[in-house]
Design an enzyme around this catalytic site. Structure first.
Site, PDB file in Angstrom:
ATOM      1  CD  GLU A 159     -44.031 -12.527  -0.084  1.00 53.27           C
ATOM      2  OE1 GLU A 159     -44.495 -12.839  -1.124  1.00 53.27           O
ATOM      3  OE2 GLU A 159     -43.116 -12.001   0.195  1.00 53.27           O
ATOM      4  CG  ASN A 200     -41.797 -13.523   6.947  1.00 53.76           C
ATOM      5  OD1 ASN A 200     -41.093 -12.684   7.645  1.00 53.76           O
ATOM      6  ND2 ASN A 200     -41.048 -13.667   5.749  1.00 53.76           N
ATOM      7  CG  HIS A 236     -37.835  -6.877   1.175  1.00 53.42           C
ATOM      8  ND1 HIS A 236     -36.359  -7.250   1.053  1.00 53.42           N
ATOM      9  CD2 HIS A 236     -38.465  -8.138   1.498  1.00 53.42           C
ATOM     10  CE1 HIS A 236     -36.199  -8.687   1.257  1.00 53.42           C
ATOM     11  NE2 HIS A 236     -37.534  -9.006   1.527  1.00 53.42           N
ATOM     12  CD  GLU A 265     -37.866 -12.244   3.587  1.00 50.90           C
ATOM     13  OE1 GLU A 265     -37.884 -11.599   2.380  1.00 50.90           O
ATOM     14  OE2 GLU A 265     -38.549 -13.369   3.864  1.00 50.90           O
ATOM     15  CG  ASP A 267     -33.580  -6.067   0.953  1.00 51.02           C
ATOM     16  OD1 ASP A 267     -34.639  -5.317   1.103  1.00 51.02           O
ATOM     17  OD2 ASP A 267     -33.294  -6.943  -0.024  1.00 51.02           O
TER      18      ASP A 267
HETATM   19  C1  XIL Z   1     -36.055 -14.001  -3.042  1.00 52.71           C
HETATM   20  C2  XIL Z   1     -34.636 -14.804  -3.210  1.00 52.71           C
HETATM   21  O1  XIL Z   1     -33.888 -13.789  -2.541  1.00 52.71           O
HETATM   22  C3  XIL Z   1     -34.320 -14.738  -4.535  1.00 52.71           C
HETATM   23  O2  XIL Z   1     -33.137 -15.274  -4.864  1.00 52.71           O
HETATM   24  C4  XIL Z   1     -35.581 -15.656  -5.362  1.00 52.71           C
HETATM   25  O3  XIL Z   1     -35.063 -15.637  -6.649  1.00 52.71           O
HETATM   26  C5  XIL Z   1     -36.795 -14.963  -5.148  1.00 52.71           C
HETATM   27  O4  XIL Z   1     -36.960 -14.974  -3.640  1.00 52.71           O
HETATM   28  N1  XIL Z   1     -39.885 -12.296   0.234  1.00 52.71           N
HETATM   29  C6  XIL Z   1     -39.402 -13.571   0.546  1.00 52.71           C
HETATM   30  C7  XIL Z   1     -38.222 -14.180   0.114  1.00 52.71           C
HETATM   31  O5  XIL Z   1     -39.975 -13.955   1.398  1.00 52.71           O
HETATM   32  O6  XIL Z   1     -38.236 -15.662   0.173  1.00 52.71           O
HETATM   33  C8  XIL Z   1     -37.837 -13.717  -1.246  1.00 52.71           C
HETATM   34  O7  XIL Z   1     -36.495 -14.413  -1.651  1.00 52.71           O
HETATM   35  C9  XIL Z   1     -37.707 -12.206  -1.288  1.00 52.71           C
HETATM   36  C10 XIL Z   1     -38.991 -11.558  -0.919  1.00 52.71           C
END
Ligand code: XIL
Length: 346
Positions: A159, A200, A236, A265, A267
């Site tokens: 990020e 990422n 996401h 990641e 979802d």
């Molecule tokens: C999230 C975790 O899933 C949570 O449990 C934690 O509280 C916060 O982080 N982007 C990312 C991940 O790169 O590391 C994050 O994970 C979600 C967003």
């Protein structure tokens, strides 16, 4: 009818009614798992996981059988791995590594440099550039050395950009300037030259200012001989913001730069309550996202950010939203799960 025959007939009827008829001589083969289906396309299909979930046997059974890759959701982050300066703790991460090894899963390392989940000792004082550079190098190299040979990828920097494509003003950027990214990649590569090194981020699914910034940066890093080898698209998504229709083209333009791409990641959340309509749309989106990865040779795999709504991070961070994953809170597959299977050829 003698009692015994009557009983046999009755129990057969009960079995049939329950869908439990005795297996025929040539038993149906066991349905392929998502991992096996993805492997036929030379990709992995994985799920993130987190240590508190390791007490849930039913959860672990599916994690270990259905998924060919895992990512520790929190266990490899700075606040966990270096809670005091120079004092490293890989206990939580090792718990995930042990599970992954026992279930023949690949592991993505997540994450070495990020503005979130940093230990207080790092954020609660100021650093000169020289001091912070030494702290950063030691953190990266100690962690990479610890997992050397055991992770396929590292999300080296997570990020790094704002939505408009400008650099995020993180502690690292403010103190070290944009060169911290190339330094981080070089330091990691020096220790584990076989782990693929990734940048990422989220909201980089389609083509836009933020993914453009990564495209330019990766092009420049490549030209400078910096070991960047992958672009991680977190993925996401949220039903209310629309599907990134150009995700395949976006993946392809990174592939064309000579890096691989991973969906790291995934979802797909929705405003609660979930309805059959929303779940159907979600299923289509999951299928379309996986389809995009299948269409791009250098897309190496898809990871969902945990696989069940029981352990999704969404409800705690986006109040009123949820139901983002392919299995519901009771570990029952949702339409999204079936849609993913279908796209993978199951
Ligand atoms: C999230 C975790 O899933 C949570 O449990 C934690 O509280 C916060 O982080 N982007 C990312 C991940 O790169 O590391 C994050 O994970 C979600 C967003």
């Amino acid at each position: 009818m003698p009692v015994s025959r009557h009983l046999i007939a009755l129990s057969a009827a009960v079995c049939l009614a329950a869908g439990l008829a005795a297996a025929p001589a040539t038993a149906e083969p066991r349905p392929r798992t998502l991992a096996e289906l993805a492997k036929k396309h030379h990709k992995y299909f994985g799920s993130a996981t987190d240590n508190p979930e390791f007490t849930d046997a039913a959860y672990l059974k599916l994690l270990g059988s259905e998924f060919g890759q895992t990512t520790p959701g929190n266990a490899m982050k700075w606040e966990t791995t270096e809670p005091r300066r120079g004092v490293f703790d890989f206990t939580a991460a090792e718990e995930v590594m042990t599970f992954a090894k026992a279930h023949h899963q690949k592991v993505r390392g997540h994450t070495l440099v990020w503005h979130n989940q940093l230990p207080a000792w790092l954020t609660e004082r100021s650093w000169t550039a020289d001091e912070l550079r030494a702290v950063l190098k030691n953190h990266i190299q100690t962690e990479v050395r610890h997992f050397k040979g055991r992770v396929i990828h590292w999300d080296v920097v997570n990020e790094a950009f704002n939505e408009d494509g400008t650099y995020r003003e993180s502690l690292f950027y403010k103190t070290l300037g944009p060169g911290y990214i190339a330094d981080a990649l070089r330091w990691a590569h020096e220790i584990d030259p076989h782990a693929k090194l990734y940048l990422n981020d989220y909201n980089v699914d389609g083509i836009g200012p933020k993914s453009d910034a990564y495209h330019s940066l990766i092009k420049q890093l490549k030209a400078d001989g910096v070991p960047v080898e992958g672009f991680g698209i977190q993925g996401h998504l949220a039903l209310q913001y629309g599907f990134p229709a150009d995700v395949r083209q976006n993946m392809q333009r990174f592939a064309d730069l000579g890096v691989e791409v991973a969906v790291t990641e995934l979802d797909i959340r929705m405003p609660l309550p979930a309805t059959p309509e929303k779940l159907a749309t979600q299923a289509t989106w999951y299928a379309d996202y996986v389809k995009a990865c299948l269409a791009v040779e250098k897309c190496v795999g898809v990871t969902v950010w945990d696989y069940t709504d029981k352990y999704s991070w969404i409800p705690s961070v986006f109040p009123g939203e949820g139901a983002a994953l392919p299995y519901d809170e009771n570990l029952t597959p949702k339409p999204a799960y079936h849609a993913i299977r279908k796209v993978l050829g199951g």
